[in-house]
Design a protein around this motif. Structure first.
Motif, PDB file in Angstrom:
ATOM      1  N   ARG A 159       0.834  -1.201   0.000  1.00  0.00           N
ATOM      2  CA  ARG A 159       0.000   0.000   0.000  1.00  0.00           C
ATOM      3  C   ARG A 159       0.875   1.260   0.000  1.00  0.00           C
ATOM      4  O   ARG A 159       0.604   2.217  -0.739  1.00  0.00           O
ATOM      5  CB  ARG A 159      -0.926   0.002   1.215  1.00  0.00           C
ATOM      6  N   THR A 160       1.932   1.260   0.824  1.00  0.00           N
ATOM      7  CA  THR A 160       2.812   2.426   0.877  1.00  0.00           C
ATOM      8  C   THR A 160       3.580   2.589  -0.422  1.00  0.00           C
ATOM      9  O   THR A 160       3.783   3.713  -0.912  1.00  0.00           O
ATOM     10  CB  THR A 160       3.788   2.311   2.059  1.00  0.00           C
ATOM     11  N   ALA A 161       4.021   1.471  -1.004  1.00  0.00           N
ATOM     12  CA  ALA A 161       4.731   1.535  -2.286  1.00  0.00           C
ATOM     13  C   ALA A 161       3.862   2.165  -3.361  1.00  0.00           C
ATOM     14  O   ALA A 161       4.328   3.008  -4.153  1.00  0.00           O
ATOM     15  CB  ALA A 161       5.172   0.139  -2.707  1.00  0.00           C
ATOM     16  N   THR A 162       2.596   1.800  -3.385  1.00  0.00           N
ATOM     17  CA  THR A 162       1.667   2.381  -4.353  1.00  0.00           C
ATOM     18  C   THR A 162       1.422   3.860  -4.068  1.00  0.00           C
ATOM     19  O   THR A 162       1.377   4.691  -4.991  1.00  0.00           O
ATOM     20  CB  THR A 162       0.330   1.622  -4.334  1.00  0.00           C
ATOM     21  N   ALA A 163       1.308   4.214  -2.804  1.00  0.00           N
ATOM     22  CA  ALA A 163       1.097   5.614  -2.433  1.00  0.00           C
ATOM     23  C   ALA A 163       2.279   6.472  -2.859  1.00  0.00           C
ATOM     24  O   ALA A 163       2.102   7.634  -3.261  1.00  0.00           O
ATOM     25  CB  ALA A 163       0.861   5.736  -0.931  1.00  0.00           C
ATOM     26  N   CYS A 164       3.489   5.923  -2.799  1.00  0.00           N
ATOM     27  CA  CYS A 164       4.671   6.675  -3.227  1.00  0.00           C
ATOM     28  C   CYS A 164       4.632   6.943  -4.734  1.00  0.00           C
ATOM     29  O   CYS A 164       4.988   8.042  -5.193  1.00  0.00           O
ATOM     30  CB  CYS A 164       5.936   5.913  -2.859  1.00  0.00           C
ATOM     31  N   VAL A 165       4.196   5.974  -5.521  1.00  0.00           N
ATOM     32  CA  VAL A 165       4.072   6.188  -6.965  1.00  0.00           C
ATOM     33  C   VAL A 165       3.044   7.273  -7.245  1.00  0.00           C
ATOM     34  O   VAL A 165       3.261   8.167  -8.086  1.00  0.00           O
ATOM     35  CB  VAL A 165       3.697   4.879  -7.680  1.00  0.00           C
ATOM     36  N   ARG A 166       1.934   7.239  -6.546  1.00  0.00           N
ATOM     37  CA  ARG A 166       0.893   8.243  -6.744  1.00  0.00           C
ATOM     38  C   ARG A 166       1.389   9.630  -6.336  1.00  0.00           C
ATOM     39  O   ARG A 166       1.086  10.638  -6.996  1.00  0.00           O
ATOM     40  CB  ARG A 166      -0.359   7.858  -5.943  1.00  0.00           C
ATOM     41  N   ALA A 167       2.172   9.689  -5.270  1.00  0.00           N
ATOM     42  CA  ALA A 167       2.742  10.971  -4.850  1.00  0.00           C
ATOM     43  C   ALA A 167       3.723  11.488  -5.891  1.00  0.00           C
ATOM     44  O   ALA A 167       3.811  12.704  -6.129  1.00  0.00           O
ATOM     45  CB  ALA A 167       3.426  10.824  -3.494  1.00  0.00           C
ATOM     46  N   ALA A 168       4.477  10.588  -6.510  1.00  0.00           N
ATOM     47  CA  ALA A 168       5.399  10.985  -7.575  1.00  0.00           C
ATOM     48  C   ALA A 168       4.636  11.585  -8.749  1.00  0.00           C
ATOM     49  O   ALA A 168       5.025  12.620  -9.299  1.00  0.00           O
ATOM     50  CB  ALA A 168       6.219   9.782  -8.026  1.00  0.00           C
ATOM     51  N   LEU A 169       3.542  10.964  -9.148  1.00  0.00           N
ATOM     52  CA  LEU A 169       2.713  11.503 -10.227  1.00  0.00           C
ATOM     53  C   LEU A 169       2.176  12.883  -9.865  1.00  0.00           C
ATOM     54  O   LEU A 169       2.192  13.810 -10.678  1.00  0.00           O
ATOM     55  CB  LEU A 169       1.558  10.549 -10.527  1.00  0.00           C
ATOM     56  N   ASP A 170       1.734  13.035  -8.619  1.00  0.00           N
ATOM     57  CA  ASP A 170       1.211  14.326  -8.168  1.00  0.00           C
ATOM     58  C   ASP A 170       2.282  15.408  -8.204  1.00  0.00           C
ATOM     59  O   ASP A 170       1.971  16.592  -8.387  1.00  0.00           O
ATOM     60  CB  ASP A 170       0.642  14.211  -6.747  1.00  0.00           C
ATOM     61  N   GLN A 214       7.878  12.401   1.400  1.00  0.00           N
ATOM     62  CA  GLN A 214       9.266  12.731   1.085  1.00  0.00           C
ATOM     63  C   GLN A 214       9.405  13.243  -0.352  1.00  0.00           C
ATOM     64  O   GLN A 214      10.301  14.042  -0.652  1.00  0.00           O
ATOM     65  CB  GLN A 214      10.153  11.498   1.251  1.00  0.00           C
ATOM     66  N   ILE A 215       8.551  12.781  -1.229  1.00  0.00           N
ATOM     67  CA  ILE A 215       8.732  13.046  -2.657  1.00  0.00           C
ATOM     68  C   ILE A 215       8.537  14.519  -2.986  1.00  0.00           C
ATOM     69  O   ILE A 215       9.384  15.147  -3.644  1.00  0.00           O
ATOM     70  CB  ILE A 215       7.791  12.154  -3.485  1.00  0.00           C
ATOM     71  N   ALA A 216       7.453  15.113  -2.527  1.00  0.00           N
ATOM     72  CA  ALA A 216       7.215  16.528  -2.806  1.00  0.00           C
ATOM     73  C   ALA A 216       8.309  17.387  -2.193  1.00  0.00           C
ATOM     74  O   ALA A 216       8.749  18.375  -2.801  1.00  0.00           O
ATOM     75  CB  ALA A 216       5.843  16.948  -2.285  1.00  0.00           C
ATOM     76  N   ARG A 217       8.769  17.025  -0.988  1.00  0.00           N
ATOM     77  CA  ARG A 217       9.829  17.806  -0.349  1.00  0.00           C
ATOM     78  C   ARG A 217      11.105  17.767  -1.185  1.00  0.00           C
ATOM     79  O   ARG A 217      11.747  18.800  -1.410  1.00  0.00           O
ATOM     80  CB  ARG A 217      10.122  17.254   1.053  1.00  0.00           C
ATOM     81  N   ASN A 218      11.472  16.585  -1.657  1.00  0.00           N
ATOM     82  CA  ASN A 218      12.736  16.456  -2.371  1.00  0.00           C
ATOM     83  C   ASN A 218      12.677  17.025  -3.782  1.00  0.00           C
ATOM     84  O   ASN A 218      13.660  17.590  -4.280  1.00  0.00           O
ATOM     85  CB  ASN A 218      13.184  14.998  -2.388  1.00  0.00           C
ATOM     86  N   THR A 219      11.537  16.870  -4.457  1.00  0.00           N
ATOM     87  CA  THR A 219      11.464  17.363  -5.834  1.00  0.00           C
ATOM     88  C   THR A 219      11.479  18.880  -5.903  1.00  0.00           C
ATOM     89  O   THR A 219      11.704  19.448  -6.985  1.00  0.00           O
ATOM     90  CB  THR A 219      10.206  16.836  -6.554  1.00  0.00           C
ATOM     91  N   ALA A 220      11.305  19.554  -4.792  1.00  0.00           N
ATOM     92  CA  ALA A 220      11.432  21.008  -4.783  1.00  0.00           C
ATOM     93  C   ALA A 220      12.839  21.439  -5.187  1.00  0.00           C
ATOM     94  O   ALA A 220      13.060  22.593  -5.570  1.00  0.00           O
ATOM     95  CB  ALA A 220      11.093  21.567  -3.401  1.00  0.00           C
TER      96      ALA A 220
END
Length: 352
Positions: A31-42, A291-297
């Motif tokens: 579930r968390t792995a899938t949520a990370c992919v969705r966060a990456a798309l966002d 973590q994804i939104a923070r790092n992609t900044a």
């Protein structure tokens, strides 16, 4: 998010790509792995990297499930061949192994084609001509759009590029490890790729999490970190001696520079990698979606020349630059006998 063409003729990729080498099917629940992919798309990430070797194919399967329902033309799916299928050793890039592995990857990813298919380490046991012809056949069959390599040395890339061009399927990318701490591609690989129109899709820009500041000299790695929680994570980090007190002390000096610049350390580390012209995209992982939104900044951060100079001064004693430590060469040397611990070299102006 920003976007750039990978090499002179590859796909357009997001400057930050999402990878799942030690997370999906390993460190994270599904579930968390899938949520990370969705966060990456966002976050605007369009480029997703995996391999048949990651978690025995489970990483590919989870990525495919997470991308189900997403417009296929809106994402760039990248995977690798050469270390998976439960059949390590000689012949990893033979025509038969490539054909078998490619069909397995397509099935697990739930797609009709791979946007970027990469040869995962050089295979001394298979003629290079056989490997490149198998890649050309995969492109002709419509199963693959572009081809690249991962962790090959400069001479290996050069020979492959000549064959690929003759076959009408030019190499567009190399996927090496690259970070503030690990710069072994600068002396040979980057100049060779620049001449050949091959872009860099780098992995481990945060040095396995060491450049997040989570590890401290003289302190045991925190519970749940990659160094202790991911199968293969500790081996990967220790292979490069990133957890030594000397390295962690130097990272602490860079963390102070990040604070002074008003940047979180992971953003500074990622912005440093993206500041180099030959890097088209940097592959990040995540153990939590936020973590994804923070790092992609980091994509929007510009580092001035003085800050880059001070980073080099802070890290100088621990930066590793020896081109002999490209992973394909390192593993070949290890098979031949004991391999010395990577030794840092004096910093010089980056070739990127």
């Amino acid at each position: 998010m920003e976007y750039r063409r990978l090499g002179s003729s590859g796909p357009v990729v997001s400057r930050v790509a999402f990878g799942n080498s030690l997370t999906a099917g390993n460190q994270l629940d599904d579930r968390t792995a899938t949520a990370c992919v969705r966060a990456a798309l966002d976050a605007g990430i369009t480029t997703f990297d995996t391999a048949d070797a990651y978690s025995g194919g489970r990483a590919e399967e989870l990525l495919g499930q997470a991308l189900a329902g997403v417009d296929r033309d809106s994402v760039v799916i990248c995977t690798k061949v050469g270390r998976g299928g439960g059949k390590p050793g000689p012949g990893a890039l033979s025509a038969a192994r490539i054909a078998e592995s490619l069909d397995g990857s397509l099935r697990r990813l739930g797609t009709g084609h791979i946007d970027l298919y990469q040869a995962h380490l050089y295979d001394d046991a298979t003629p290079l001509e056989e490997t490149m012809r198998a890649f050309a056949d995969a492109v002709a069959a419509g199963k693959v759009r572009h081809v690249g390599v991962s962790e090959w040395a400069a001479d290996e890339i050069g020979r492959a590029a000549v064959l690929a061009r003759e076959l009408g399927v030019p190499l567009v990318s190399n996927q090496p490890q690259y970070s503030m701490l690990w710069r072994v591609i600068e002396a040979e690989v980057v100049p060779a790729c620049e001449r050949l129109g091959i872009g860099q899709m780098v992995w481990s820009p945060l040095a396995g999490g060491v450049l997040t500041g989570k590890y401290r000299p003289g302190v045991r790695p925190p519970a749940g970190s990659r160094a202790v929680a991911a199968q293969g994570g500790e081996t990967s980090i220790k292979r490069y001696d990133f957890l030594s007190d000397e390295v962690l002390t130097a990272v602490g000096r860079v963390a102070a520079l990040a604070d002074e610049a008003g940047l979180p350390l992971p953003q500074l580390a990622l912005a440093w990698v993206l500041s180099h012209a030959q890097v088209a995209t940097a592959v990040i992982g995540a153990s939590a979606p936020e973590q994804i939104a923070r790092n992609t900044a980091a994509v929007t951060r510009t580092l001035d020349a003085e800050l880059l100079r001070r980073i080099d001064a802070a890290l100088g004693p621990v930066v590793v630059q020896d081109p002999a430590l490209t992973l394909s060469r390192m593993l070949r040397a290890r098979a031949a006998g004991p391999v010395p611990t990577p030794s840092p070299a004096p910093l010089r102006e980056a070739a990127l």
